[in-house]
Design a protein around this motif. Structure first.
Motif, mmCIF file in Angstrom:
data_model
loop_
_atom_site.group_PDB
_atom_site.id
_atom_site.type_symbol
_atom_site.label_atom_id
_atom_site.label_comp_id
_atom_site.label_asym_id
_atom_site.label_seq_id
_atom_site.Cartn_x
_atom_site.Cartn_y
_atom_site.Cartn_z
ATOM 1 N N ASP A 77 0.828 -1.206 0.000
ATOM 2 C CA ASP A 77 0.000 0.000 0.000
ATOM 3 C C ASP A 77 0.855 1.246 0.000
ATOM 4 O O ASP A 77 0.582 2.212 -0.724
ATOM 5 C CB ASP A 77 -0.921 -0.002 1.231
ATOM 6 N N GLY A 124 2.284 1.665 -3.356
ATOM 7 C CA GLY A 124 1.287 2.178 -4.292
ATOM 8 C C GLY A 124 1.070 3.655 -4.115
ATOM 9 O O GLY A 124 0.857 4.390 -5.073
ATOM 10 N N LYS A 125 1.134 4.123 -2.845
ATOM 11 C CA LYS A 125 0.917 5.549 -2.604
ATOM 12 C C LYS A 125 2.079 6.381 -3.100
ATOM 13 O O LYS A 125 1.932 7.561 -3.408
ATOM 14 C CB LYS A 125 0.696 5.780 -1.108
ATOM 15 N N LEU A 164 -5.904 3.891 -11.716
ATOM 16 C CA LEU A 164 -6.062 4.677 -10.494
ATOM 17 C C LEU A 164 -6.841 3.921 -9.427
ATOM 18 O O LEU A 164 -7.717 3.116 -9.722
ATOM 19 C CB LEU A 164 -6.771 5.995 -10.795
ATOM 20 N N ARG A 165 -6.486 4.234 -8.151
ATOM 21 C CA ARG A 165 -7.267 3.829 -6.998
ATOM 22 C C ARG A 165 -7.619 5.083 -6.217
ATOM 23 O O ARG A 165 -7.055 6.157 -6.446
ATOM 24 C CB ARG A 165 -6.459 2.887 -6.097
ATOM 25 N N SER A 222 -4.918 7.808 -5.039
ATOM 26 C CA SER A 222 -3.645 7.651 -5.743
ATOM 27 C C SER A 222 -3.044 9.027 -6.000
ATOM 28 O O SER A 222 -3.749 9.995 -6.263
ATOM 29 C CB SER A 222 -3.847 6.932 -7.081
ATOM 30 N N LYS A 223 -1.684 9.078 -5.910
ATOM 31 C CA LYS A 223 -0.999 10.318 -6.253
ATOM 32 C C LYS A 223 -0.942 10.440 -7.775
ATOM 33 O O LYS A 223 -0.687 9.461 -8.481
ATOM 34 C CB LYS A 223 0.411 10.319 -5.676
#
Length: 349
Positions: free
Chosen positions: A22, A25-26, A339-340, A343-344
């Motif tokens: 996570d 992902g960020k 994208l989630r 998301s950046k």
């Protein structure tokens, strides 16, 4: 006890790996393209297609045998030809046959009509004075009526020798005959169409039955008319559903005053069944379908936020958003696939 310790260690390791994924992902920055949400106009329509036919067409055949003569077109100064426009009542072809005309005896029938009329008028005058009986008056009237019928029938028979257009239109078929040659009864002489209006039969899906009604607008296009759109109208709708195709029949009339469309052309159209103005409209291809509903992404301070949206009017290209978006927000239109929520992102053009 040892098993519990092992399970606890495994769970801790899995939780740690998830947190690392996570966090990883960020840290990833996804390049996206955004567009400012604005209000606009949207229409819901049903796509239709098919081949158009003229509203008026006629095949004129020889009703009597005789010698063929193609008439001159007053507009061109030459004999009529394919593609010529004709007015209502224009004589295109003449069939001549002296023997046929003599057998009709039009002049003698006209004279008999005049004589019986004089006799009837005289008998009417005498009857008013008591000079003849009612029976004698009625016999004179019968003779006059029969003479009228005979003369009018002769006129109609002679008119068959003059082939005239029953309406204004265009000559689309004109079989060639040598001038003066004898043509037989039922020979095709000319075909005329009026395609200033065209009609199209369409089969509409059952699910659209409650949305369509006579009088609705239809936009019509054809590949030969790039960028040009003609107007049509639904004129008839069948109330019955075909059980095999699950569709119902409709008739569309297309206005074609400049004769841009030709009979037999294949056209596409859109039946406008609903419209809305000053609403939020977005492209349909940026909608992400998930288990909890339809979503889009907006960008705030470099972060993509997922928004669940509800639809209003839609068509194959666009959809009205009735909740979940506001004007002025930055909507992701490219790069949303990976994208989630949160998301950046980095905005690109």
């Amino acid at each position: 006890m040892q098993k519990l310790i092992i399970l606890s260690v495994v769970a801790t390791m899995m939780f740690s790996c998830k947190n690392e994924q996570d966090n990883l992902g960020k840290d990833i920055v996804v390049p996206v393209t955004v567009s400012t949400v604005k209000s606009g106009t949207i229409e819901e329509f049903i796509d239709i297609s098919g081949t158009v036919s003229p509203v008026k067409e006629v095949q004129l055949k020889a009703e009597v045998p005789g010698n063929y003569q193609l008439r001159d077109n007053p507009a061109t100064g030459r004999t009529y030809s394919l593609g010529d426009r004709v007015g209502e009542g224009s004589e295109i072809i003449e069939i001549s046959d002296q023997e046929y005309e003599n057998n009709i005896k039009l002049n003698s029938l006209k004279l008999n009509q005049e004589i019986t009329k004089q006799v009837f008028d005289k008998q009417q005058s005498l009857y008013d004075k008591g000079g003849v009986t009612l029976s004698e008056l009625k016999n004179a009237e019968i003779n006059y009526i029969n003479a009228n019928y005979s003369y009018e029938d002769a006129v109609l028979r002679l008119q068959k020798m003059h082939v005239k257009s029953p309406f204004a239109g265009v000559i689309v078929d004109l079989p060639y005959f040598t001038p003066g040659v004898k043509v037989e009864t039922n020979a095709l002489l000319v075909k005329i169409m009026d395609y200033s209006k065209l009609y199209l039969e369409v089969n509409l899906p059952e699910k659209s039955m409650g949305k369509t009604k006579p009088g609705q607008l239809v936009r019509v296009t054809n590949y030969t008319l790039p960028g040009d759109t003609l107007t049509g109208t639904i004129t008839q709708l069948s109330p019955a559903i075909d059980p095999e195709t699950r569709s119902y029949k409709g008739i569309i009339v297309v206005s074609n005053p400049k004769l841009q469309l030709r009979p037999g052309m294949y056209i596409k159209g859109e039946i406008v069944v609903a419209s809305a103005k000053q609403v939020i409209v977005v492209p349909k291809d940026i909608i992400v379908s998930k288990q909890r509903g339809n979503s889009v992404f907006v960008v705030e301070k470099g972060v993509a936020l997922e928004r669940v949206v509800e639809f209003g009017i839609e068509n194959p290209r666009e959809v009205e958003i009735v909740s979940g978006l506001k004007e002025g927000e930055q909507l992701v239109v490219k790069g949303f696939e990976t994208l989630r929520d949160r998301s950046k992102v980095k905005e690109t053009k």
